[in-house]
Design a protein around this motif. Structure first.
Motif, PDB file in Angstrom:
ATOM      1  N   ASN A   2       0.923  -1.206  -0.008  1.00 25.60           N
ATOM      2  CA  ASN A   2       0.026  -0.177   0.193  1.00 25.60           C
ATOM      3  C   ASN A   2       1.077   1.189  -0.031  1.00 25.60           C
ATOM      4  O   ASN A   2       1.398   1.615   1.058  1.00 25.60           O
ATOM      5  CB  ASN A   2      -0.918  -0.147   1.393  1.00 25.60           C
ATOM      6  N   ASN A  30      -3.251   6.212  -4.212  1.00 20.91           N
ATOM      7  CA  ASN A  30      -3.145   6.612  -2.749  1.00 20.91           C
ATOM      8  C   ASN A  30      -2.623   8.148  -2.706  1.00 20.91           C
ATOM      9  O   ASN A  30      -1.489   7.972  -2.262  1.00 20.91           O
ATOM     10  CB  ASN A  30      -2.748   5.730  -1.696  1.00 20.91           C
ATOM     11  N   LYS A  77      -3.530   3.055   6.945  1.00 26.52           N
ATOM     12  CA  LYS A  77      -2.562   1.496   6.838  1.00 26.52           C
ATOM     13  C   LYS A  77      -1.768   1.360   5.627  1.00 26.52           C
ATOM     14  O   LYS A  77      -1.576   0.542   4.751  1.00 26.52           O
ATOM     15  CB  LYS A  77      -3.739   0.440   6.507  1.00 26.52           C
ATOM     16  N   ALA A  78      -0.802   2.628   5.384  1.00 26.28           N
ATOM     17  CA  ALA A  78       0.258   2.715   4.285  1.00 26.28           C
ATOM     18  C   ALA A  78       1.252   1.686   4.815  1.00 26.28           C
ATOM     19  O   ALA A  78       1.581   1.735   6.048  1.00 26.28           O
ATOM     20  CB  ALA A  78       0.723   4.173   4.316  1.00 26.28           C
ATOM     21  N   ASP A  79       1.774   1.145   3.706  1.00 23.23           N
ATOM     22  CA  ASP A  79       2.971   0.191   3.910  1.00 23.23           C
ATOM     23  C   ASP A  79       4.078   0.966   3.625  1.00 23.23           C
ATOM     24  O   ASP A  79       5.426   0.757   4.314  1.00 23.23           O
ATOM     25  CB  ASP A  79       2.887  -0.895   3.245  1.00 23.23           C
TER      26      ASP A  79
END
Lengths: 223, 115
Positions: A2, A30, A77-79
Motif C-alpha cells: 500500500n 493513494n 494503513k500505508a505500507d
C-alpha cells in the motif's frame, strides 16, 4: 504493498493538478495532498482530482504539512510512504527507484540525491547545499551527498519512528538527525530535480539556509 | 534624591503593582511570583540606596557599580529572551497539533460520508 504519496502544497494552484495526474498515470492511487493554508485554489483543485485532500486551516510550514500527511497515511494503513513535492520538481517515474530498496528490505528510508544523478544545479544552490552537507556531517555525523532533498520514500516502520517537530524547512535536517538517532538504514538514490524559473523563484531561497541552521542549533540546545 | 532615583522608584512600584495583579489573576506560578517580587524589590532598594550596588560590585570584583548593573541586566535579559523563545516554540507546536488534528478529522469524516 500500500503505497501512499504525501504532497505538502502551499499556493500551488498552477502545478498541483498536473502533479496529481502525473502520479495517477504512473499507477499511484493513494495520493494525499495536504493544503497548508494556501491563499489560492490549491485545495479546491486537489479535491476535484479525487484524491485525499487535507486542509491546514492556517499555514504551518512544510514540515508540519508533511507530518499531517504521514499521520493520515499511517491511519489508512500505508505500507510505504513517499514524500513528493507539489511544484512539479520531482519526476513520478523515479518513485519506483526509491521504493525498490524498501521493498527489498535493503533500507528503511530512501533519500533522493540530485548530486548522484550528475545533473546541472544552479551554482549558488550548489554552494549552499555543499555547505549544508558539511554542517549535517559535523552536527549529526551522517554522510550524504544531498541533504535538503524533498524526495523521500520510507517504510511504515520508519514513518512511525520519525516524527517531524519542526514546522518549517528545517524538517529535512531533522529527518536526517532522527535517521541517525534511531539507527534507521538509509540509502541515497539519484533523482533529477527540475529547476525552472518558477521553482527557483517560488521555492527555497538560498538565504533561508541561515534560518534553517539557526533552528537546528536551537533545537540542539533546547530540545 | 536625584530625578533618576525618583523615576526608578516610580517605575519599580508600577512594575510591582503589575506583578501583584498578575498573581491575583493566577497568571504567575509561585516561583515566578517570588522571583519577580524580589527582582523589583531589589531595584527599589538600589533606587533608594545607589551605594549598595557599589558594595556588591566590589565584592564581585567589578570596579563600578553601574557596570555590575549592566552585566546583570544583560544576563537576565538574555535568559528571559531564551525562555520566551522556548515558550514560543512550544506554542507553535501546539498550534500545529490543533491544525493537524482538524485537518485529519475533516478528511476522515468527509470520507465516511462519501461511502
Amino acid at each position: 504493498m500500500n503505497t501512499f504519496i504525501v504532497i505538502p502544497a502551499y499556493n500551488e494552484e498552477n502545478n498541483i493538478a498536473s502533479v496529481i495526474q502525473g502520479l495517477k498515470s504512473n499507477g499511484y492511487e493513494n495520493i494525499v495532498v495536504v493544503d497548508d493554508g494556501s491563499k489560492d485554489k490549491t485545495y479546491e483543485i486537489a479535491k476535484s482530482e479525487n484524491v485525499h485532500t487535507l486542509k491546514h486551516i492556517i499555514n504551518r510550514g512544510q514540515g508540519a504539512a508533511l507530518q499531517t500527511g504521514v499521520d493520515f497515511a499511517l491511519l489508512n494503513k500505508a505500507d510505504i510512504i513517499v514524500h513528493f513535492d507539489a511544484d512539479g520538481q520531482h519526476d513520478p517515474e523515479q518513485i519506483k527507484d526509491l521504493v525498490l530498496p524498501i521493498i527489498n528490505k535493503q533500507a528503511d528510508i530512501c533519500l533522493g540525491s540530485r548530486f548522484l544523478s550528475k545533473q546541472k544545479i544552479p551554482r549558488s544552490r550548489r554552494i549552499v547545499l555543499n555547505g549544508g552537507k558539511l554542517i549535517i556531517r559535523a552536527m549529526y555525523g551522517i554522510k550524504l551527498t544531498d541533504v535538503h532533498n524533498g524526495f523521500r520514500v520510507m517504510s511504515r516502520d520508519a514513518a512511525q519512528r520519525i516524527r517531524i517537530k519542526g514546522d518549517g524547512m528545517e524538517h529535512a535536517s531533522e529527518i536526517l538527525e532522527q535517521i541517525k538517532n534511531k539507527k534507521l538504514r538509509y540509502k541515497e538514490v539519484p533523482v533529477i530535480i527540475k529547476y525552472s524559473e518558477e521553482t527557483l523563484k517560488k521555492g527555497q531561497k538560498n538565504s533561508n539556509a541561515i534560518r534553517i541552521l539557526f533552528k537546528m542549533i536551537m533545537a540542539k540546545l533546547g530540545g | 534624591m536625584e530625578v533618576i532615583q525618583i523615576l526608578i522608584l516610580v517605575f519599580s512600584l508600577f512594575a510591582l503593582s503589575r506583578v501583584f495583579i498578575n498573581i491575583k489573576n493566577k497568571n504567575l506560578s509561585a516561583l515566578e511570583s517570588i522571583f519577580w517580587i524580589l527582582f523589583w524589590l531589589a531595584i527599589v532598594l538600589v533606587g533608594i540606596f545607589p551605594n549598595m550596588i557599589q558594595i556588591f560590585a566590589n565584592k564581585f570584583g567589578v570596579q563600578r557599580g553601574i557596570d555590575l548593573g549592566v552585566y546583570a541586566g544583560i544576563i537576565v535579559l538574555s535568559y528571559l529572551i531564551f525562555r520566551l523563545y522556548a515558550k514560543l516554540e512550544n506554542t507553535e507546536r501546539r498550534i500545529t497539533k490543533i491544525v493537524r488534528s482538524i485537518a485529519i478529522k475533516n478528511e476522515h469524516t468527509t470520507n465516511k460520508k462519501a461511502r
